[in-house]
Write an enzyme that holds these catalytic residues in place. Structure first.
Site: not given
Ligand SMILES: Nc1nc2c(ncn2[C@@H]2O[C@H](COP(=O)(O)OP(=O)(O)OP(=O)(O)O)[C@@H](O)[C@H]2O)c(=O)[nH]1
Length: 671
Positions: A529-530, A537, A560, A562, A565, A573, A593
């Site tokens: 997870d990012i 955003n 990745t 291999r 995989e 995200e 990695r």
């Molecule tokens: N630009 C873009 N944003 C996305 C997409 N899918 C999800 N998002 C955004 O990703 C965000 C996820 O936020 P959160 O679930 O609150 O998590 P976070 O802000 O990353 O916080 P943590 O995960 O706790 O670090 C949301 O604002 C979504 O709108 C996409 O395909 N494109």
């Protein structure tokens, strides 16, 4: 129940026709027999009419001849009783002076000219001819030859002188005349009633009687009357027959030689209607009558052919008319039947033409042709459409060699094998193959349906079937396949990041699970997870967010590589990485990695509390499937990975955490 349906039910169509023909034939025979009977009756009637006419003619002419004879005897009686003649004869007998002779000769000439006797003579009581109408009187000279009467006349003279009545001498021939003649002797007496002699009147039989025997006005040219008399074994014709080409003047015939001859029958005493032949041997109808007071017989006859010809002609004309009528009716019926048959045939032909045209059009529209392949001659007979499919001129036969040459080299052996097998087993053939047309070198796909059977007429193995050009269909199918493949790919692909999507991950997991289970190997799953992406955003905009997602995805994919995989975008995200054959240590290494890889991208993230670049948190887990059920095992994988990720988030993010019973196995962020 009506008869017509019964009739049509019990009698087949063919038998009905025969029955109808038999009835018609029977009717025709009946009519023919009736017509023939009527014809015979008509001929009999006409024959009867002819016989009646013959009877009338025969009896009339016999009566005429008898009257003629009586008339001449009457003439002779007048002479006997004529006093002037008696005086003249008496004077001449007493003194035969030239004057007296002249008077008597004048009288004799008068008999010849006025009463139309052929000759008139004066004979004395001894039967010596003393005077005729022209010569000088002859006095009996002693020793000189004297012309005397023949025996019949001499006898008649005696009877006449004895009876003082004229006596006729029947028709006969003698040396006295060159023709048959009839004579009458009229006795002449003197004033003292003493016999002086007799006037001998001679009549040329043919000249005098022939007019009496002329047939009455009649349309029959063969009508003829015969005057005959029996003389011992002979039949004597008293007057030469009129019709005989070479009939002699003095004609007679032996009776026994010609029993069928009507004259002979008459001479035998037959009277009335006679059937037989005449002196010419022609079949005749005849009627025989006796001439009164004479031995003469009158036979009136007519040629049977001619007599009945008119009737036959009339009847034949009637029959011909009837036959013509029947022929006309029959011909009309036949013509009508023919016309109807022709119309039916024409209609059928039109229908066939229409069907063929329709079939042709249908074949063209469907690009289907039909063919017949004869195994013995190794030739294909093809419809125009089939010829067109193979690129040949219409109706041209295709040899086996031509066909083989047109098979696509890649398919040739296989196609020939299929054909050979169908031929050997006489089994239906259904195949598709490529050809390369000789005429334009175009590659075409054809579909062939065929069945082998024995041709009963030629006693040879024959395959009949259809051939269809399916090139366009094949091209469409291939295009569709490609499209489907693409679609299938796209269905499993995330459009934004070009990674496998969650669906692909869901499909891959059971396979990987089963494989791991089979090979008794571990299976690891990373959940990624990012960090603070919402903030990203918010700060860089949604487009910037998308761009960030793409870069992170590409980095994960690159990291990745291999075999087996799989990196997938799990949603938003979040990403997941499937690591077959990876134990916990390997999973941890890979996770770390990946964290490092993303970090190394150095994507600016000024609003991140972690650091000023984009980072990821990774939760990793590893399971040995062994005997676990896939569904529970996979669910457990996700559960543990999620738990590890949760721990990574809670412990500061930008790190990888391996799931453990105790949540201490976290990897701190790198530099
Ligand atoms: N630009 C873009 N944003 C996305 C997409 N899918 C999800 N998002 C955004 O990703 C965000 C996820 O936020 P959160 O679930 O609150 O998590 P976070 O802000 O990353 O916080 P943590 O995960 O706790 O670090 C949301 O604002 C979504 O709108 C996409 O395909 N494109």
């Amino acid at each position: 129940m009506p008869i017509a349906p019964l009739f049509s039910r019990w009698l087949p169509r063919l038998w009905r026709r025969w029955l109808l023909a038999a009835i018609l034939l029977a009717l025709l025979l009946l009519v023919g027999a009736r017509v023939w009977q009527a014809y015979q009756q008509r001929v009999e009637t006409y024959r009867h009419q002819v016989e009646t006419a013959l009877r009338a003619v025969s009896q009339l002419q016999a009566a005429n001849i008898a009257d003629w004879r009586v008339r001449h005897l009457g003439d002779a009686a007048d002479l006997t009783n004529d006093p002037l003649l008696m005086d003249a004869v008496a004077h001449w007998a007493a003194a035969p002076t030239p004057e007296q002779t002249s008077i008597l000769q004048e009288r004799l000439r008068s008999l010849e000219e006025n009463l139309r006797y052929t000759a008139a003579f004066f004979v004395d009581t001894r039967g010596v001819v003393r005077l005729d109408s022209a010569s000088q009187a002859r006095a009996p000279e002693p020793g000189a030859p004297q012309r005397t009467l023949d025996p019949p006349e001499t006898q008649a003279l005696r009877r006449a002188l004895d009876s003082a009545q004229p006596v006729g001498v029947e028709l006969h021939r003698s040396a006295a005349f060159a023709f048959p003649f009839f004579g009458v002797l009229a006795p002449i007496y003197g004033p003292d009633n003493g016999p002086l002699g007799a006037i001998w009147l001679v009549l040329h039989a043919q000249a005098r009687l022939a007019p009496l025997l002329e047939t009455l006005p009649n349309s029959n040219r063969s009508a003829e009357s015969l005057l005959v008399r029996r003389e011992g074994p002979w039949v004597q014709y008293l007057i030469p027959p009129r019709l005989g080409d070479a009939a002699p003047q003095d004609m007679r015939q032996i009776m026994d030689d010609a029993p069928l001859d009507v004259a002979v029958q008459a001479a035998h005493g037959e009277r009335g209607i006679l059937h037989g032949v005449d002196y010419r041997g022609r079949p005749v109808l005849a009627f025989a009558s006796t001439v009164r007071d004479t031995p003469w017989i009158l036979v009136a006859k007519v040629d049977q052919d001619e007599a009945l010809a008119q009737a036959q002609r009339n009847e034949w004309m009637g029959m011909a008319l009837l036959a013509s009528l029947l022929l006309l009716l029959g011909g009309s019926a036949f013509a009508g039947w023919q016309w109807q048959a022709r119309r039916r045939e024409q209609a059928l032909r039109n229908e066939l033409q229409y069907s063929l045209h329709w079939l042709d059009s249908a074949q063209k529209a469907a690009r289907v042709g039909y063919f017949a392949y004869y195994a013995r001659s190794e030739e294909f007979f093809m419809s125009s459409m089939a010829s067109a499919i193979f690129g040949l001129p219409p109706q041209e036969r295709m040899t086996l060699r031509q066909w083989v040459a047109m098979l696509h080299p890649e398919n040739r052996a296989e196609v020939m094998q299929v054909h050979r097998q169908a031929l050997q087993q006489c089994s239906p053939l259904h195949t598709q193959y490529r050809i390369v047309r000789t005429c334009d070198q175009q590659e075409r796909w054809v579909q062939v349906w065929g069945e082998y059977a024995m041709d009963p007429q030629q006693n040879t193995l024959r395959m009949t079937g259809t051939v269809q050009d399916i090139t366009e269909r094949r091209q469409s199918e291939e295009q569709l396949d490609r499209y489907r493949h693409t679609l299938e790919e796209q269905v499993r692909l995330d459009p934004l990041t070009q990674l496998a999507n969650r669906r692909a991950l869901d499909e891959a997991l059971p396979l990987a699970w089963a494989q791991a289970q089979q090979r008794r190997r571990p299976l690891a799953l990373l959940m990624i997870d990012i960090d603070h992406f919402k903030a990203y955003n918010d700060h860089y905009g949604h487009v910037g967010g998308d761009h960030c997602l793409q870069q992170v995805a590409a980095a994960l994919a690159t990291a990745t590589q291999r075999q087996g995989e799989l990196v997938a975008r799990y949603g938003g995200e979040e990403f997941a990485v499937l690591l077959p054959d990876a134990d916990s240590a390997q999973a941890r290494v890979t996770a770390q990695r990946l964290c490092a890889t993303v970090r190394a991208l150095a994507l600016e993230h000024l609003t991140s509390p972690v650091r000023h670049c984009v980072t990821i948190s990774v939760g990793a887990t590893c399971l040995y499937p062994e005997n676990s059920a896939p569904a529970q095992g996979i669910a457990l994988l996700f559960e543990q990975a999620d738990a590890a990720l949760y721990q990574a988030k809670n412990t500061g993010r930008d790190r990888a955490v391996l799931w453990a019973e105790q949540p201490q196995d976290a990897t701190a962020p790198g530099p």
